[in-house]
Design an enzyme around this catalytic site. Structure first.
Site, short mmCIF file in Angstrom:
data_model
loop_
_atom_site.label_atom_id
_atom_site.label_comp_id
_atom_site.label_asym_id
_atom_site.label_seq_id
_atom_site.Cartn_x
_atom_site.Cartn_y
_atom_site.Cartn_z
N THR A 23 0.82 -1.22 0.00
CA THR A 23 0.00 0.00 0.00
C THR A 23 0.85 1.26 0.00
O THR A 23 0.48 2.28 -0.58
CB THR A 23 -0.93 -0.02 1.24
OG1 THR A 23 -1.72 -1.21 1.17
CG2 THR A 23 -1.85 1.17 1.28
N SER B 222 1.30 -7.54 -0.90
CA SER B 222 2.06 -8.51 -0.12
C SER B 222 1.44 -9.91 -0.13
O SER B 222 2.11 -10.88 0.23
CB SER B 222 2.27 -8.03 1.31
OG SER B 222 1.05 -8.01 2.00
N THR C 26 1.29 -4.47 4.10
CA THR C 26 1.07 -4.74 5.53
C THR C 26 0.41 -6.11 5.79
O THR C 26 0.58 -6.67 6.87
CB THR C 26 0.18 -3.64 6.14
OG1 THR C 26 -1.02 -3.54 5.38
CG2 THR C 26 0.92 -2.31 6.18
N ASP C 27 -0.32 -6.63 4.80
CA ASP C 27 -1.11 -7.85 5.05
C ASP C 27 -0.25 -9.03 5.52
O ASP C 27 -0.65 -9.77 6.41
CB ASP C 27 -1.88 -8.27 3.79
CG ASP C 27 -2.95 -7.26 3.41
OD1 ASP C 27 -3.21 -6.34 4.21
OD2 ASP C 27 -3.51 -7.38 2.31
N1 GLU Z 1 -2.39 -4.13 2.19
C1 GLU Z 1 -2.11 -4.73 0.90
C2 GLU Z 1 -0.73 -5.39 0.99
O1 GLU Z 1 -0.43 -5.96 1.99
C3 GLU Z 1 -2.21 -3.71 -0.10
C4 GLU Z 1 -2.10 -4.08 -1.47
C5 GLU Z 1 -1.58 -2.94 -2.30
O2 GLU Z 1 -2.23 -1.88 -2.30
O3 GLU Z 1 -0.54 -3.06 -2.88
O4 GLU Z 1 0.08 -5.39 0.11
#
Ligand code: GLU
Length: 362
Positions: free
Chosen positions: A44, A82, A116-117
Site C-alpha cells: 500500500t 504482499s 502490511t497484510d
Molecule cells: N495491504 C495490501 C498489501 O499488503 C495492499 C495491497 C496494495 O495496495 O498493494 O500489500
C-alpha cells in the site's frame, strides 16, 4: 613573558578550547552520514491507485531533507501487493540482506518496504534467517500514497531513523508503523484499516519513535557488543527448498476433509489454528492422528490472537518412533508464524525431538 609560557595551565587550556571551538563545526560537517539501504517490495505504501505504483526511489525522494542526515541507497526488489509475496521471495530477500551486510560494512541497517497484510510473516522469516547484529526494519502504510493523510513517508522516515540508530543493534528484525516499533516474533496485523493496525499482543511494542529520539521499553534480544555478525537460527546457505506446510482453521463443525486433503497433497507439516489452547473438533483430531501416523508434524497454535499453546514436549514425543510425526504446541507463535518456523525446521530435520527445540521459547 608569563603569557608565553606554554606549560602554564590556564593559558594552555584556553588555547586548546579555542582550537576545539574553531575546528569542531568543521569536524561535524565532515562526519559521515549514517548509511541505510532500502529494499522496496511494494504494498500500500507504493500504491497510487488504478494499478500504478511508486518505486522505492520515488518513495525516498518523497521525504524532504533526508539526504542531509542519512546516506540512503535504494533498490527495487519487487513491486507487488504482499499477498503475492512467495517463499522464493523470502529466500531471495534473506540472501540479499545477508549479502548486503557482508559486503557493506558501512551499513547501519536495512529497511524493507512491504505490504502490511503479510508483513509479520516476512519479518519473522527474516528474523530467523538473517544473523546480523545490525537491524532489519520492515515498514509500509495503511493508507495508499494517493489517500488523504497517507502515512507512508513518516513510516519510512522513522524506519530509516531506526535502522540508523546504534540503539537498534541486537534487536533482529523489527516492524515499524504508526510510530511504534515491534519485534518480528510478537507483531501481528490486528486491524484491516486503522493506522494503529499493528500490535504485539503478548509482549507490547519494543519502543516508539518520538520526534526527538527513539525510546525503547525493552532491552535488545541478542547480545552483540561491538560485533556486527551473528549466526542466524537458520543459515540460508544450508536451507534448500522449503517443504510444504499448511494451516488448518478449527471451528464448530469442521470435519476431517481439509486435514486429509492436505496430507494427501504431500504436506509434511500442519499448523492447527486451534479453537483455544490446542482444542479442535473430533473429526479434525482423528484426521490429525492419521496424519501423524504417516509422518506429519503437527503444531497446535490458536485462533484466539494471543496467549500460549504449551509445547508439551514430553506428552507430544512419548509415542514417537522413526517415521512417525508428532503433535507439539506453538508456544506464543500465531499460526502463520508457527508455519514459517515449522517449514524452516523441516527443511533441516525430520526428527520431532529436534523440531521441538526450535519451538521452545527463546
Ligand atoms: N495491504 C495490501 C498489501 O499488503 C495492499 C495491497 C496494495 O495496495 O498493494 O500489500
Amino acid at each position: 613573558m608569563l603569557l608565553l609560557r606554554w606549560n602554564l595551565m590556564p593559558v594552555r587550556h584556553l588555547c586548546l578550547l579555542a582550537c576545539l571551538l574553531y575546528i569542531a563545526p568543521e569536524l561535524s560537517a565532515q562526519r559521515p552520514r549514517p548509511a541505510v539501504h532500502v529494499i522496496a517490495t511494494g504494498g500500500t505504501i507504493s500504491n497510487l491507485g488504478s494499478g500504478a505504483r511508486r518505486t522505492g526511489e520515488e518513495l525516498i525522494r518523497g521525504i524532504p531533507g533526508l539526504d542531509t542526515t542519512f546516506a540512503v541507497t535504494v533498490e527495487q526488489f519487487s513491486n507487488v501487493a504482499s499477498g503475492s509475496i512467495t517463499t522464493e521471495h523470502w529466500m531471495a530477500l534473506a540472501r540479499r540482506i545477508d549479502e548486503l551486510f557482508r559486503t557493506r560494512p558501512d551499513l547501519r541497517g536495512v529497511v524493507v518496504t512491504h505490504g502490511t497484510d503479510t508483513m509479520e510473516e516476512t519479518a519473522f522469516f527474516l528474523d530467523l534467517t538473517v544473523g546480523s547484529c545490525r537491524p532489519v526494519v520492515l515498514t509500509g502504510a495503511m493508507r495508499r500514497a494517493v489517500d488523504i493523510g497517507a502515512e507512508g513517508p513518516a513510516n519510512l522516515y522513522n524506519s530509516i531513523r531506526l535502522a540508523a540508530s546504534p540503539s537498534a543493534r541486537g534487536r533482529g528484525t523489527m516492524v515499524l508503523l504508526n510510530d511504534e516499533i515491534h519485534a518480528a516474533r510478537f507483531v501481528t496485523k490486528a486491524n484491516t484499516s486503522r493506522l494503529d493496525a499493528f500490535a504485539s499482543p503478548d509482549a507490547g511494542p519494543l519502543g516508539v519513535t518520538d520526534p526527538d529520539t527513539l525510546v525503547f521499553h525493552q532491552p535488545p534480544s541478542r547480545s552483540c557488543g561491538t560485533r556486527t555478525a551473528q549466526a542466524p537460527t537458520f543459515d540460508m546457505k544450508s536451507v534448500g527448498t522449503l517443504p510444504r506446510a499448511d494451516i488448518v482453521y478449527s471451528y464448530i463443525g469442521a470435519d476431517s476433509v481439509t486435514v486429509n486433503a492436505l496430507v494427501n497433497a504431500g504436506a509434511r507439516g500442519l499448523v492447527l489454528a486451534s479453537v483455544g489452547r490446542g482444542g479442535m473438533t473430533p473429526g479434525q483430531a482423528a484426521a490429525v492422528r492419521r496424519g501423524v501416523d504417516r509422518g506429519v508434524l503437527v503444531i497446535m497454535s490458536s485462533r484466539t490472537g494471543s496467549g500460549r499453546v504449551p509445547l508439551n514436549e514430553q506428552e507430544g514425543l512419548k509415542d514417537w518412533s522413526p517415521g512417525r510425526g508428532a503433535i507439539l504446541g506453538a508456544e506464543d507463535l500465531n499460526p502463520q508464524k508457527a508455519r514459517i518456523l515449522l517449514m524452516l525446521a523441516l527443511a533441516r530435520t525430520q526428527d520431532p525431538r529436534e523440531i521441538a527445540r526450535y519451538f521452545r521459547r527463546p
